[in-house]
Design an enzyme around this catalytic site. Sequence first.
Site, PDB file in Angstrom:
ATOM      1  N   TYR A 141      32.684  -6.451   1.165  1.00 17.93           N
ATOM      2  CA  TYR A 141      33.864  -6.746   0.339  1.00 17.93           C
ATOM      3  C   TYR A 141      33.642  -8.031  -0.469  1.00 17.93           C
ATOM      4  O   TYR A 141      33.765  -8.036  -1.697  1.00 17.93           O
ATOM      5  CB  TYR A 141      35.112  -6.877   1.233  1.00 17.93           C
ATOM      6  CG  TYR A 141      36.271  -7.508   0.502  1.00 17.93           C
ATOM      7  CD1 TYR A 141      36.876  -6.862  -0.559  1.00 17.93           C
ATOM      8  CD2 TYR A 141      36.739  -8.780   0.858  1.00 17.93           C
ATOM      9  CE1 TYR A 141      37.923  -7.450  -1.258  1.00 17.93           C
ATOM     10  CE2 TYR A 141      37.779  -9.368   0.171  1.00 17.93           C
ATOM     11  CZ  TYR A 141      38.372  -8.708  -0.879  1.00 17.93           C
ATOM     12  OH  TYR A 141      39.394  -9.297  -1.570  1.00 17.93           O
ATOM     13  N   ASN A 170      44.564 -16.664   1.358  1.00 20.83           N
ATOM     14  CA  ASN A 170      45.244 -15.575   2.082  1.00 20.83           C
ATOM     15  C   ASN A 170      46.562 -15.176   1.428  1.00 20.83           C
ATOM     16  O   ASN A 170      47.595 -15.832   1.652  1.00 20.83           O
ATOM     17  CB  ASN A 170      45.472 -15.980   3.543  1.00 20.83           C
ATOM     18  CG  ASN A 170      44.213 -15.823   4.359  1.00 20.83           C
ATOM     19  OD1 ASN A 170      43.192 -16.421   4.033  1.00 20.83           O
ATOM     20  ND2 ASN A 170      44.266 -15.021   5.397  1.00 20.83           N
TER      21      ASN A 170
HETATM   22  N1  UFG Z   1      44.567 -12.475  13.007  1.00 19.61           N
HETATM   23  C1  UFG Z   1      44.820 -12.306  14.365  1.00 19.61           C
HETATM   24  N2  UFG Z   1      45.324 -11.113  14.782  1.00 19.61           N
HETATM   25  C2  UFG Z   1      45.573 -10.068  13.941  1.00 19.61           C
HETATM   26  C3  UFG Z   1      45.323 -10.252  12.568  1.00 19.61           C
HETATM   27  C4  UFG Z   1      44.823 -11.458  12.131  1.00 19.61           C
HETATM   28  O1  UFG Z   1      44.592 -13.200  15.160  1.00 19.61           O
HETATM   29  O2  UFG Z   1      46.005  -9.002  14.425  1.00 19.61           O
HETATM   30  C5  UFG Z   1      44.030 -13.755  12.536  1.00 19.61           C
HETATM   31  C6  UFG Z   1      42.649 -13.602  11.923  1.00 19.61           C
HETATM   32  O3  UFG Z   1      41.640 -13.676  12.908  1.00 19.61           O
HETATM   33  C7  UFG Z   1      42.628 -14.769  10.950  1.00 19.61           C
HETATM   34  C8  UFG Z   1      44.083 -14.920  10.519  1.00 19.61           C
HETATM   35  O4  UFG Z   1      44.851 -14.231  11.512  1.00 19.61           O
HETATM   36  O5  UFG Z   1      42.244 -15.930  11.613  1.00 19.61           O
HETATM   37  C9  UFG Z   1      44.367 -14.292   9.176  1.00 19.61           C
HETATM   38  O6  UFG Z   1      43.864 -12.966   9.195  1.00 19.61           O
HETATM   39  P1  UFG Z   1      44.183 -11.899   8.069  1.00 19.61           P
HETATM   40  O7  UFG Z   1      43.533 -10.613   8.502  1.00 19.61           O
HETATM   41  O8  UFG Z   1      45.632 -11.904   7.763  1.00 19.61           O
HETATM   42  O9  UFG Z   1      43.441 -12.479   6.800  1.00 19.61           O
HETATM   43  P2  UFG Z   1      41.890 -12.832   6.644  1.00 19.61           P
HETATM   44  O10 UFG Z   1      41.799 -14.329   6.706  1.00 19.61           O
HETATM   45  O11 UFG Z   1      40.994 -12.098   7.529  1.00 19.61           O
HETATM   46  O12 UFG Z   1      41.628 -12.177   5.232  1.00 19.61           O
HETATM   47  C10 UFG Z   1      41.892 -12.798   4.045  1.00 19.61           C
HETATM   48  C11 UFG Z   1      42.105 -11.775   2.938  1.00 19.61           C
HETATM   49  C12 UFG Z   1      40.818 -11.058   2.640  1.00 19.61           C
HETATM   50  C13 UFG Z   1      39.736 -12.065   2.389  1.00 19.61           C
HETATM   51  C14 UFG Z   1      39.596 -12.959   3.581  1.00 19.61           C
HETATM   52  C15 UFG Z   1      38.527 -13.986   3.400  1.00 19.61           C
HETATM   53  O13 UFG Z   1      43.088 -10.853   3.318  1.00 19.61           O
HETATM   54  O14 UFG Z   1      40.992 -10.259   1.493  1.00 19.61           O
HETATM   55  O15 UFG Z   1      40.824 -13.647   3.767  1.00 19.61           O
HETATM   56  O16 UFG Z   1      38.082 -14.411   4.648  1.00 19.61           O
HETATM   57  F1  UFG Z   1      38.564 -11.437   2.199  1.00 19.61           F
END
Ligand code: UFG
Length: 329
Positions: A141, A170
């Site tokens: 991605y 985010n």
């Molecule tokens: N998290 C949990 N439990 C869950 C879901 C998320 O603990 O059920 C945590 C994740 O580990 C992370 C934080 O919450 O630490 C945020 O997670 P998200 O999945 O909401 O978002 P991300 O940081 O993984 O993703 C975002 C964007 C992506 C981008 C990414 C870059 O949504 O498009 O940041 O790292 F690619």
Amino acid sequence: MPKVLVTGGAGYVGSHTAHVLLRKGTEVVVVDDLSRGYRHNVDAARLHVRPLADTDFLVSLMQREQFDAVLHFAAYALVGESTEKPELYFRNNVAGTVSLLDAMSRVGLRRLVFSSTCAVYGEPLVVPISEDLPKAPLSPYGESKAIVETMLSWMDRGRGMRSVSLRYFNACGADPEAGLGEEHDPETHLIPLLLRATMTGQPITIFGDDYPTPDGTCVRDYIHVLDLAEAHIAALDWLMADKPSGFFNVGTGSGYSVREVLAAVEKIVGKPVPFRIGPRRAGDSPVLVANPAKIQETLGWKARYTRIEDIVSMAWEFERKHGKRRTAI
Ligand code: UFG
């Protein structure tokens, strides 16, 4: 007022941006294949349900409508899915963009705002993250977005196409008055999952509490989707003023840990969030926080929603008013 083509305008960030543009009097036409977006996010008269891969369709639409610029949101955005199906991400996000750029070149359309991501940085060595850090994506991605940024720099040199790449941190929040909010399927993002846990009683798993952060959980820069919409409008204004291409972080500059977001949800909903601590999720960086100085100094954009409680409160209002339609989709 410019007239713009919005690709992916039925999706999360695209639909909020299209709505804000319309409110400001900009003419908007949406192309979306509805593979991840929803018809109910767009006024039917403006929507063309077509894949970006259909270059000939894009050319005839552009010839007919005489757009001033393109806002390009259409993409798949699940990090985990991209590691399982890299070809899907390269086909949709990269090949789809090649088709769009080809169509734009053929009609001489030379302004593009591109939805990029902080995932282009991978696991940065320095936080807050500035744009001069190297790109080192950790997933197909992130790589698909980094490749498009590179393509755009060549389109600038070879075709005089001016673009602004916005590297979102985010994306979160909602515009409940407009009936717009987060409706990913499957939902993987923290805030909607926390809100739903309070309603269903099913515990959410926190992915790791042994990170080198103050409370052991990951820290992220949560940027309200309406602030993202305003960043697109600032980028559009920039390109309409014939300014040069650029790439910018779009974040607040402040980080919140997973536990802090959970506490904000408990405060706004007024109920405890059931949760358990699970193992770390592959590919998660401990801390991803933007240095937003460049976009502030260059485009004059600054986040308005900086309190996590305000973001959660709008997401909660959307969930209460419109969450039910999810089961009907
Ligand atoms: N998290 C949990 N439990 C869950 C879901 C998320 O603990 O059920 C945590 C994740 O580990 C992370 C934080 O919450 O630490 C945020 O997670 P998200 O999945 O909401 O978002 P991300 O940081 O993984 O993703 C975002 C964007 C992506 C981008 C990414 C870059 O949504 O498009 O940041 O790292 F690619």
